[in-house]
Design a protein around this motif. Structure first.
Motif, PDB file in Angstrom:
ATOM      1  N   ASN A 160      -2.332 -20.944  24.405  1.00 15.50           N
ATOM      2  CA  ASN A 160      -2.112 -22.369  24.682  1.00 15.50           C
ATOM      3  C   ASN A 160      -1.122 -22.977  23.692  1.00 15.50           C
ATOM      4  O   ASN A 160      -0.232 -23.752  24.082  1.00 15.50           O
ATOM      5  CB  ASN A 160      -3.434 -23.136  24.624  1.00 15.50           C
ATOM      6  CG  ASN A 160      -4.314 -22.869  25.833  1.00 15.50           C
ATOM      7  OD1 ASN A 160      -3.840 -22.385  26.860  1.00 15.50           O
ATOM      8  ND2 ASN A 160      -5.591 -23.183  25.714  1.00 15.50           N
ATOM      9  N   ASP A 163       2.325 -21.767  24.555  1.00 17.28           N
ATOM     10  CA  ASP A 163       2.853 -22.511  25.706  1.00 17.28           C
ATOM     11  C   ASP A 163       3.406 -23.868  25.278  1.00 17.28           C
ATOM     12  O   ASP A 163       4.459 -24.309  25.755  1.00 17.28           O
ATOM     13  CB  ASP A 163       1.756 -22.720  26.755  1.00 17.28           C
ATOM     14  CG  ASP A 163       1.476 -21.467  27.574  1.00 17.28           C
ATOM     15  OD1 ASP A 163       2.412 -20.677  27.769  1.00 17.28           O
ATOM     16  OD2 ASP A 163       0.331 -21.295  28.025  1.00 17.28           O
ATOM     17  N   ILE A 164       2.690 -24.537  24.391  1.00 19.38           N
ATOM     18  CA  ILE A 164       3.139 -25.847  23.910  1.00 19.38           C
ATOM     19  C   ILE A 164       4.447 -25.720  23.149  1.00 19.38           C
ATOM     20  O   ILE A 164       5.378 -26.518  23.335  1.00 19.38           O
ATOM     21  CB  ILE A 164       2.048 -26.489  23.022  1.00 19.38           C
ATOM     22  CG1 ILE A 164       0.826 -26.869  23.866  1.00 19.38           C
ATOM     23  CG2 ILE A 164       2.591 -27.722  22.308  1.00 19.38           C
ATOM     24  CD1 ILE A 164      -0.356 -27.351  23.053  1.00 19.38           C
ATOM     25  N   LEU A 292       2.444 -29.704  29.230  1.00 18.02           N
ATOM     26  CA  LEU A 292       1.980 -30.682  28.246  1.00 18.02           C
ATOM     27  C   LEU A 292       1.030 -31.695  28.878  1.00 18.02           C
ATOM     28  O   LEU A 292       0.003 -32.057  28.291  1.00 18.02           O
ATOM     29  CB  LEU A 292       3.181 -31.395  27.611  1.00 18.02           C
ATOM     30  CG  LEU A 292       4.159 -30.503  26.832  1.00 18.02           C
ATOM     31  CD1 LEU A 292       5.325 -31.330  26.301  1.00 18.02           C
ATOM     32  CD2 LEU A 292       3.448 -29.800  25.675  1.00 18.02           C
ATOM     33  N   SER A 294      -0.882 -31.242  31.462  1.00 19.31           N
ATOM     34  CA  SER A 294      -2.131 -30.607  31.931  1.00 19.31           C
ATOM     35  C   SER A 294      -3.242 -30.660  30.885  1.00 19.31           C
ATOM     36  O   SER A 294      -4.425 -30.623  31.244  1.00 19.31           O
ATOM     37  CB  SER A 294      -1.864 -29.151  32.335  1.00 19.31           C
ATOM     38  OG  SER A 294      -1.560 -28.340  31.212  1.00 19.31           O
ATOM     39  N   PHE A 295      -2.885 -30.774  29.610  1.00 19.46           N
ATOM     40  CA  PHE A 295      -3.904 -30.845  28.559  1.00 19.46           C
ATOM     41  C   PHE A 295      -4.632 -32.194  28.555  1.00 19.46           C
ATOM     42  O   PHE A 295      -5.673 -32.335  27.932  1.00 19.46           O
ATOM     43  CB  PHE A 295      -3.270 -30.602  27.188  1.00 19.46           C
ATOM     44  CG  PHE A 295      -2.894 -29.168  26.945  1.00 19.46           C
ATOM     45  CD1 PHE A 295      -3.831 -28.259  26.480  1.00 19.46           C
ATOM     46  CD2 PHE A 295      -1.609 -28.712  27.206  1.00 19.46           C
ATOM     47  CE1 PHE A 295      -3.492 -26.931  26.266  1.00 19.46           C
ATOM     48  CE2 PHE A 295      -1.255 -27.396  26.993  1.00 19.46           C
ATOM     49  CZ  PHE A 295      -2.203 -26.493  26.525  1.00 19.46           C
ATOM     50  N   PHE A 296      -4.063 -33.180  29.282  1.00 14.21           N
ATOM     51  CA  PHE A 296      -4.661 -34.517  29.291  1.00 14.21           C
ATOM     52  C   PHE A 296      -5.194 -34.924  30.659  1.00 14.21           C
ATOM     53  O   PHE A 296      -5.775 -35.999  30.801  1.00 14.21           O
ATOM     54  CB  PHE A 296      -3.614 -35.557  28.844  1.00 14.21           C
ATOM     55  CG  PHE A 296      -3.013 -35.257  27.499  1.00 14.21           C
ATOM     56  CD1 PHE A 296      -3.662 -35.622  26.332  1.00 14.21           C
ATOM     57  CD2 PHE A 296      -1.792 -34.594  27.395  1.00 14.21           C
ATOM     58  CE1 PHE A 296      -3.104 -35.349  25.095  1.00 14.21           C
ATOM     59  CE2 PHE A 296      -1.225 -34.319  26.151  1.00 14.21           C
ATOM     60  CZ  PHE A 296      -1.896 -34.705  25.000  1.00 14.21           C
ATOM     61  N   ILE A 301      -5.605 -26.148  33.161  1.00 14.71           N
ATOM     62  CA  ILE A 301      -4.550 -26.074  32.146  1.00 14.71           C
ATOM     63  C   ILE A 301      -3.460 -25.130  32.645  1.00 14.71           C
ATOM     64  O   ILE A 301      -3.722 -23.973  32.972  1.00 14.71           O
ATOM     65  CB  ILE A 301      -5.103 -25.558  30.801  1.00 14.71           C
ATOM     66  CG1 ILE A 301      -6.197 -26.499  30.284  1.00 14.71           C
ATOM     67  CG2 ILE A 301      -3.980 -25.439  29.787  1.00 14.71           C
ATOM     68  CD1 ILE A 301      -5.726 -27.892  29.988  1.00 14.71           C
ATOM     69  N   SER A 303      -0.047 -22.826  32.413  1.00 14.10           N
ATOM     70  CA  SER A 303       0.492 -21.906  31.411  1.00 14.10           C
ATOM     71  C   SER A 303       1.763 -21.254  31.932  1.00 14.10           C
ATOM     72  O   SER A 303       2.014 -21.214  33.145  1.00 14.10           O
ATOM     73  CB  SER A 303      -0.545 -20.826  31.078  1.00 14.10           C
ATOM     74  OG  SER A 303       0.021 -19.817  30.245  1.00 14.10           O
TER      75      SER A 303
END
Length: 352
Positions: A160, A163-164, A292, A294-296, A301, A303
């Motif tokens: 993760n 990916d960021i 980015l 998808s984390f919120f 999530i 990838s």
């Protein structure tokens, strides 16, 4: 505002209204999916029209940036709603399918029809070559998380974060690309009169239409995703094929039409730039941005980790289109070959 613009907006409103009504009363799943797909295409066309009107008051480079950003709005909404629905496989396939569709299918259709009508076509400007190089570099960056995952390197447990990092780097590269295109080197700005459009909408009308189309895109995208899964189950279509082919084509309808039309007009240089820039926008902006976001979202999530076949399809689309661009010319036979490659890749995903 011309009569055809009014007809387009009226048609989009009627189809969208029918889609919304069908969503609430329970239309047949396949019918509802078709209506929502048509609505999505019509809304994308309206966004394209409004962007063209707004861009006619700006310089050519700013217009190109605006068209790219707003042209991807419907697809961005579709992917956001799909992620919230947990359809992460569909989203991955749709993003790769957008790149594949533009770089192989649409490029092939443009070369085929442009070549049949105008004979051998030549690319003389630098933007297509620069886009091809950046697309290869973007593929290399996107491939790192996949290789990390399948080779079980120490970074696998931090996928993760990787990916960021890749997402942020790609967005920075896109920012540099914009700066270079607009300010750094005027040679990369298409010097073509196809970018010069007379503004026949007033500024207030343009902004109202653009805002309404953006809101409409959000609603239609939600309906499209809501109808997607039942339609897939009814038609026996798997998640990967639906994303790679159906969602990708529906989400990029307006860019596809523009590229082919320019090739038919023998504006091959500009046509190639438009087609390849659309793929570049997906790789450098839409995909990283969705990761980015998808984390919120509270859903799945996203990838950069892809299946081996999706990664291979991405590699083929990037490399084949780059070879044709760097050659500097095309004949209709190359278009046939590209379309054939797209059909083969699509067939490989039909079974999952």
């Amino acid at each position: 505002m011309q009569k055809k613009d009014i007809l387009l907006m009226s048609g989009a409103f009627l189809v969208a209204a029918a889609t919304g009504f069908g969503t609430h009363v329970g239309f047949n799943a396949v019918l509802l999916f078709v209506l929502s797909a048509v609505s999505l295409v019509l809304v994308a066309m309206i966004v394209g029209k409004a962007t063209e009107q707004l861009g006619s008051r700006m310089g050519p480079a700013s217009t190109g940036v605006l068209q790219s950003a707003l042209g991807n709005l419907p697809e961005l909404f579709v992917c956001i709603f799909a992620l919230r629905a947990g359809l992460v496989t569909v989203v991955k396939a749709a993003l790769i399918g957008s790149i594949l569709g533009n770089s192989v299918l649409v490029f092939g259709l443009a070369i085929l029809f442009g070549g049949l009508k105008n004979g051998r076509q030549y690319f003389h400007s630098e933007p297509p070559k620069m886009n091809a190089i950046l697309m290869i570099l973007a593929f290399a960056a996107m491939a790192v998380p996949t290789l990390t995952f399948y080779f079980h390197t120490p970074a696998e447990s931090h996928i993760n974060m990787l990916d960021i990092i890749v997402s942020v780097v790609l967005l920075i590269v896109f920012g540099a690309f914009l700066s270079f295109s607009i300010k750094g080197d005027t040679s990369v700005i298409p010097n073509d009169d196809t970018e010069k459009h007379e503004a026949n909408w007033s500024m207030p009308v343009t902004l109202i239409v653009l805002a309404a189309a953006g809101i409409g895109a959000a609603f239609v995208s939600d309906w499209f995703v809501e109808a997607l899964k039942p339609a897939m189950d009814s038609l026996g279509i798997n998640d990967v094929f639906a994303g790679l082919i159906v969602v990708a084509i529906a989400g990029n309808a307006i860019e596809n039409l523009v590229g082919i039309q320019l090739a038919l007009k023998n504006k091959a240089d500009y046509a190639v730039s438009v087609i390849m820039n659309s793929s570049l926008q997906i790789a450098l902006v839409v995909y990283p941005l969705l990761i980015l976001i998808s984390f919120f979202l509270g859903g799945a999530i996203l990838s950069f980790v892809l299946s081996p076949l999706l990664l291979a399809a991405l590699a083929l689309s990037v490399l084949v289109s780059a070879f044709i661009v760097f050659d500097g010319e095309s004949i209709w036979l190359e278009g046939v070959a590209l379309i054939g490659l797209y059909i083969i890749i699509a067939a490989a995903f039909w079974w999952g």
